[in-house]
Design a protein around this motif. Structure first.
Motif, PDB file in Angstrom:
ATOM      1  N   GLY A 164       0.785  -1.230   0.000  1.00 44.59           N
ATOM      2  CA  GLY A 164       0.000   0.000   0.000  1.00 44.59           C
ATOM      3  C   GLY A 164       0.812   1.272   0.000  1.00 44.59           C
ATOM      4  N   GLU A 213       0.985   3.012  -3.400  1.00 45.80           N
ATOM      5  CA  GLU A 213      -0.317   3.506  -3.851  1.00 45.80           C
ATOM      6  C   GLU A 213      -0.811   4.683  -3.024  1.00 45.80           C
ATOM      7  N   THR A 224      -2.907   2.058   4.025  1.00 54.02           N
ATOM      8  CA  THR A 224      -4.175   2.059   3.302  1.00 54.02           C
ATOM      9  C   THR A 224      -4.559   3.503   2.988  1.00 54.02           C
TER      10      THR A 224
END
Length: 404
Positions: A113, A116, A209
């Motif tokens: 994560g 991203e 996240t």
């Protein structure tokens, strides 16, 4: 009339600009600088750009000598045999000598994560994306900064001083380079700014996240914006071009910064690994290395023997918002000592360094050859380091010493 020599410098950061400017000392040398951006990025101010407290872009006309031709493009491959650099635009530039100064950036994060949802801040585009992300987030939104080196500390302090709710995740020790006394000073300043510092065991990041950061010990931190400052990487241009590199992709050179593969390729800055023992990533190293690389090229053109590195370190300076900072002194082996200047004086010294960097480049552009900091005595410490590295490579026990 003497034959003209074509020198191409790849990379327009601290090392590349210093090298390009210095190479204009000779009228029979034509210098071309290849850089993907049309302006100079003052990297040590990128945290200010992201926080909206300052700029980090300088017009090349301020720091680049008039005789340097700027090609705004990206090097795709070096053809060492043909002495040409292929560009991503489809063109190419030929050279007699090449200065490899492609710099460094964030390493590709392996944490799930992170690529991203994390915002790196090692280049202009990353800092601008982070600034937009912060502008889109409410002023009270949780911000997590991952990495407790100088960039992480500076970013956390800058954002907290601007009113953000910041958590600094160290993944180990806060400011690993700092002396314990300096570390306590930095921790106290961050506490006054309201930064929550998470250090010690269990503070490595396990996952990122969209709205949280999960630590190794299972804690989950809410995070509307996650800033990723951990890790170090260099472009893979040298490896893609078939040149010898170290494990991180830095070009392997001798102590004159000459490639171990090709005497017409010289490296400088974060992308150089002289004798396989690279210097600490910093503008403090990059500009002297740029000057040394240029001197190596000029010596070869003149038929002289290039001088080896003679690179001292003296300190590490860190801004802690606009109001305070720390100037951590070190010995000649680049190990932090007890003495440090902090508070407002530390901030003034840090600002003097930031402005002085641009001034050094501008001075070299106007009077090539005037820069002399790469000639300050300091080579003995490096020679001891090289002897120690050679002993370890031969299987000898590693000598005890302070953690770096």
């Amino acid at each position: 009339m003497s034959e003209n020599t074509e020198v191409v410098v790849i990379g327009g950061g601290y090392a590349g600009v210093m090298a390009a400017d210095r190479l204009t000392r000779r009228a029979d040398v034509t210098v071309t600088l290849v850089n993907p951006r049309p302006a100079f990025v003052h990297r040590i101010r990128l945290h200010q750009l992201a926080a909206g407290t300052g700029g980090a872009v300088v017009d090349y006309r301020e720091v680049l000598a008039d005789g340097v031709r700027l090609v705004v493009d990206t090097a795709a491959r070096i053809d060492a045999a043909g002495r040409r650099v292929a560009l991503t635009s489809g063109g190419s530039v030929g050279y007699d000598y090449l200065v490899y100064a492609v710099g460094s950036g964030s390493a590709d994060p392996l944490v799930p994560g992170a690529a991203e949802f994390g915002h790196p801040i090692a280049d202009l585009e990353g800092a601008e994306r982070l600034r937009r992300a912060l502008a889109d987030a409410p002023a009270t939104a949780a911000v997590t900064v991952v990495g407790a080196g100088p960039t992480g500390i500076e970013t956390a302090a800058e954002l907290a001083e601007a009113g953000r709710a910041v958590t600094l995740v160290c993944g180990g020790v806060l400011g690993p380079y700092l002396h314990p006394r300096g570390r306590r000073s930095v921790a106290a300043r961050l506490a006054r700014l309201g930064v929550a510092v998470l250090d010690g065991p269990g503070t490595g990041v396990a996952a990122v996240t969209r709205d949280a950061v999960r630590l190794d010990d299972g804690r989950e931190l809410p995070s509307r914006v996650t800033v990723w400052t951990a890790g170090f990487g260099v472009p893979d241009l040298a490896a893609r071009s078939g040149l010898s590199t170290d494990s991180l992709g830095r070009l392997l050179t001798d102590e004159t910064l000459t490639s171990v593969d090709d005497p017409r390729i010289v490296a400088a800055g974060d992308s150089a690994a002289p004798s396989g023992v690279p210097l600490r990533m910093s503008c403090q190293a990059a500009m002297p290395l740029g000057a040394r690389a240029a001197d190596t090229v000029l010596s070869r053109i003149a038929g002289d023997r290039p001088d080896p590195l003679n690179q001292p370190f003296g300190a590490q300076c860190i801004s802690l918002g606009r109001g305070e900072g720390i100037f951590q002194f070190a010995n000649r082996s680049d190990v932090a000592v007890r003495f440090a200047l902090d508070g407002r004086l530390g901030a003034k010294l840090k600002e003097a360094v930031c402005t002085g960097v641009v001034r050094h480049l501008a001075d070299e552009a106007h009077s090539p050859g005037g820069y002399r900091l790469h000639r300050v005595p300091g080579g003995a410490a490096r020679q001891r380091l090289l002897r120690g590295a050679g002993a370890r490579a031969a299987g000898a026990p590693e000598p005890a010493g302070p953690a770096r």
